[in-house]
Design an enzyme around this catalytic site. Structure first.
Site, mmCIF file in Angstrom:
data_model
loop_
_atom_site.group_PDB
_atom_site.id
_atom_site.type_symbol
_atom_site.label_atom_id
_atom_site.label_comp_id
_atom_site.label_asym_id
_atom_site.label_seq_id
_atom_site.Cartn_x
_atom_site.Cartn_y
_atom_site.Cartn_z
ATOM 1 N N GLN A 195 51.223 22.673 23.965
ATOM 2 C CA GLN A 195 50.088 22.044 24.630
ATOM 3 C C GLN A 195 48.762 22.458 24.003
ATOM 4 O O GLN A 195 48.695 23.393 23.215
ATOM 5 C CB GLN A 195 50.097 22.378 26.125
ATOM 6 N N ASP A 209 50.053 32.517 33.566
ATOM 7 C CA ASP A 209 48.774 33.201 33.834
ATOM 8 C C ASP A 209 48.983 34.509 34.591
ATOM 9 O O ASP A 209 48.113 35.381 34.605
ATOM 10 C CB ASP A 209 47.830 32.275 34.611
ATOM 11 N N GLU A 254 58.329 31.800 31.124
ATOM 12 C CA GLU A 254 57.246 30.886 30.723
ATOM 13 C C GLU A 254 57.589 30.352 29.341
ATOM 14 O O GLU A 254 57.943 31.122 28.444
ATOM 15 C CB GLU A 254 55.923 31.662 30.744
ATOM 16 N N GLY A 264 62.360 27.411 31.273
ATOM 17 C CA GLY A 264 62.817 27.794 32.611
ATOM 18 C C GLY A 264 64.078 27.061 33.036
ATOM 19 O O GLY A 264 64.899 27.600 33.791
ATOM 20 N N ASP A 278 56.195 27.579 39.430
ATOM 21 C CA ASP A 278 54.728 27.560 39.274
ATOM 22 C C ASP A 278 54.438 26.778 37.996
ATOM 23 O O ASP A 278 54.110 27.342 36.957
ATOM 24 C CB ASP A 278 54.265 29.024 39.173
ATOM 25 N N SER A 279 54.619 25.462 38.083
ATOM 26 C CA SER A 279 54.651 24.640 36.867
ATOM 27 C C SER A 279 53.374 23.854 36.663
ATOM 28 O O SER A 279 52.560 23.715 37.575
ATOM 29 C CB SER A 279 55.808 23.648 36.977
ATOM 30 N N THR A 280 53.249 23.318 35.457
ATOM 31 C CA THR A 280 52.239 22.306 35.192
ATOM 32 C C THR A 280 52.665 21.002 35.880
ATOM 33 O O THR A 280 53.744 20.923 36.458
ATOM 34 C CB THR A 280 52.116 22.075 33.668
ATOM 35 N N ASP A 281 51.815 19.985 35.767
ATOM 36 C CA ASP A 281 52.163 18.671 36.329
ATOM 37 C C ASP A 281 53.429 18.147 35.641
ATOM 38 O O ASP A 281 53.757 18.590 34.535
ATOM 39 C CB ASP A 281 51.011 17.675 36.096
ATOM 40 N N PRO A 332 57.040 19.465 28.835
ATOM 41 C CA PRO A 332 58.173 20.362 29.120
ATOM 42 C C PRO A 332 58.409 20.582 30.613
ATOM 43 O O PRO A 332 59.444 21.120 31.006
ATOM 44 C CB PRO A 332 57.761 21.671 28.431
HETATM 45 N N1 SAM Z 1 48.901 26.801 38.958
HETATM 46 C C1 SAM Z 1 49.138 25.798 38.026
HETATM 47 C C2 SAM Z 1 48.975 24.389 38.478
HETATM 48 O O1 SAM Z 1 49.488 23.976 39.522
HETATM 49 O O2 SAM Z 1 48.262 23.658 37.779
HETATM 50 C C3 SAM Z 1 50.291 26.053 37.172
HETATM 51 C C4 SAM Z 1 49.914 27.138 36.226
HETATM 52 S S1 SAM Z 1 51.029 27.764 35.073
HETATM 53 C C5 SAM Z 1 49.883 28.104 33.801
HETATM 54 C C6 SAM Z 1 52.081 26.467 34.525
HETATM 55 C C7 SAM Z 1 52.909 26.898 33.322
HETATM 56 O O3 SAM Z 1 54.163 26.237 33.330
HETATM 57 C C8 SAM Z 1 52.275 26.593 31.967
HETATM 58 O O4 SAM Z 1 51.825 27.780 31.363
HETATM 59 C C9 SAM Z 1 53.415 25.927 31.161
HETATM 60 O O5 SAM Z 1 53.474 26.371 29.828
HETATM 61 C C10 SAM Z 1 54.634 26.329 31.983
HETATM 62 N N2 SAM Z 1 55.800 25.461 31.804
HETATM 63 C C11 SAM Z 1 55.843 24.119 31.696
HETATM 64 N N3 SAM Z 1 57.110 23.695 31.525
HETATM 65 C C12 SAM Z 1 57.896 24.809 31.520
HETATM 66 C C13 SAM Z 1 59.305 25.048 31.385
HETATM 67 N N4 SAM Z 1 60.155 24.026 31.200
HETATM 68 N N5 SAM Z 1 59.746 26.325 31.441
HETATM 69 C C14 SAM Z 1 58.889 27.356 31.617
HETATM 70 N N6 SAM Z 1 57.557 27.188 31.744
HETATM 71 C C15 SAM Z 1 57.067 25.946 31.718
#
Ligand code: SAM
Length: 275
Positions: A31, A86, A106, A138, A155-158, A162
């Site tokens: 990203q 984070d 992560e 994950g 605690d994922s991205t949208d 991934p």
């Molecule tokens: N609090 C946040 C929100 O709701 O916007 C989420 C924050 S956290 C930084 C989300 C993390 O999920 C990102 O750093 C991303 O790299 C990670 N992520 C995304 N897909 C993933 C996967 N398949 N396995 C592990 N981590 C993943």
């Protein structure tokens, strides 16, 4: 000259913040990562142009995604956070004295590194001796672990890139198997104003696997619409049956026993989403 950052939260709505400076910017294998320092919210982690967390309001999200399930479980010892590079969720999990081990998985090492360097107040727990940090997908990690965790936090991205698979029925089935016989799972599930279909799908998927499924809310100014949902699946303990009078005072700024109870009182339009 003034610098402003805008996130287009939907094709028609955005959030705009005055920027003091850009602290960091890089293209990772997964990203576009930025840490910006804003006048209103302090430092912000931005991934692919989407605000992930800000120093000013991160406590709401991180306290609500962790303490609600942790105070629902009578004796949580081992927790897994999927995503959450984070470190904010890990920091909150460590506030529970019963926790013996907290594992982070992560996918993007750069998120962990940038958070350690630029967001120390959020990432502080990542170097604790009870914490294990894995840089991996994950989805694969959860598949390889069975009957191991008391709590799994997604605690994922949208749901793009991934993170798409982190919102799938198959993933929730793997989570069920990775949890112990009385384990609890919680995931961030977006805004009830903008993501009704996603919330309905996740709720129904979780309900088809877990005996207890609940949706709860909190208010986060930097997230789309400001109102945010979490979906919780539990094998045994119901978060609405918790005796909130018995929840001890913790070092929190949003979560309390009163908030634990109130978070499950859903506005009618949100009730309608999961009917
Ligand atoms: N609090 C946040 C929100 O709701 O916007 C989420 C924050 S956290 C930084 C989300 C993390 O999920 C990102 O750093 C991303 O790299 C990670 N992520 C995304 N897909 C993933 C996967 N398949 N396995 C592990 N981590 C993943």
């Amino acid at each position: 000259m003034e610098l402003w950052y805008t996130e287009k939260q939907t094709p028609n709505v955005g959030i705009t913040c005055k920027v003091n400076k850009t602290c960091h910017r890089e293209k990772t294998p997964y990203q576009d990562l930025a840490v910006i320092d804003t006048e209103q919210f302090g430092r912000m982690l931005v991934l692919d142009g989407v605000v992930q967390t800000s120093v000013a309001d991160e406590f709401v999200y991180h306290e609500m995604i962790t303490h609600v399930p942790l105070f629902t479980h009578p004796n949580p010892k081992k927790a897994l956070v999927v995503g959450g590079g984070d470190g904010g969720s890990i920091r909150e999990i460590l506030k529970h004295p019963t926790i013996e081990k907290a594992v982070l998985v992560e996918i993007d090492q750069a998120v962990v590194e940038a958070s350690k360097k630029y967001l120390p107040e959020i990432s502080v727990g990542l170097s604790d001796s009870k914490v294990e940090v894995n840089i991996a997908d994950g989805i694969e990690y959860v598949k390889q672990h069975k009957n191991e965790f008391d709590l799994i936090v997604v605690d994922s991205t949208d749901p793009v890139g991934p993170a798409v698979g982190l919102f799938s029925l198959d993933f929730y089935k793997s989570i069920f198997e990775a949890l112990k016989e009385d384990g609890i799972f919680v995931a961030q599930t977006e805004s009830p104003f903008y993501e009704k279909e996603l919330i309905k799908k996740v709720y129904n998927d979780v309900k088809s696997i877990f005996p207890i499924t609940r949706l709860y809310l909190c208010s986060i100014p930097t997230y789309p619409s400001g109102l945010w949902t979490f979906t919780l699946g539990s094998k045994k303990y119901d978060p609405v049956e918790v005796d909130v009078e018995k929840i001890p005072e913790l070092d929190t700024k949003y979560y309390s026993g009163r908030i634990h109870k109130a978070a499950f009182a859903l506005p009618k339009f949100v009730e309608d989403i999961i009917k």
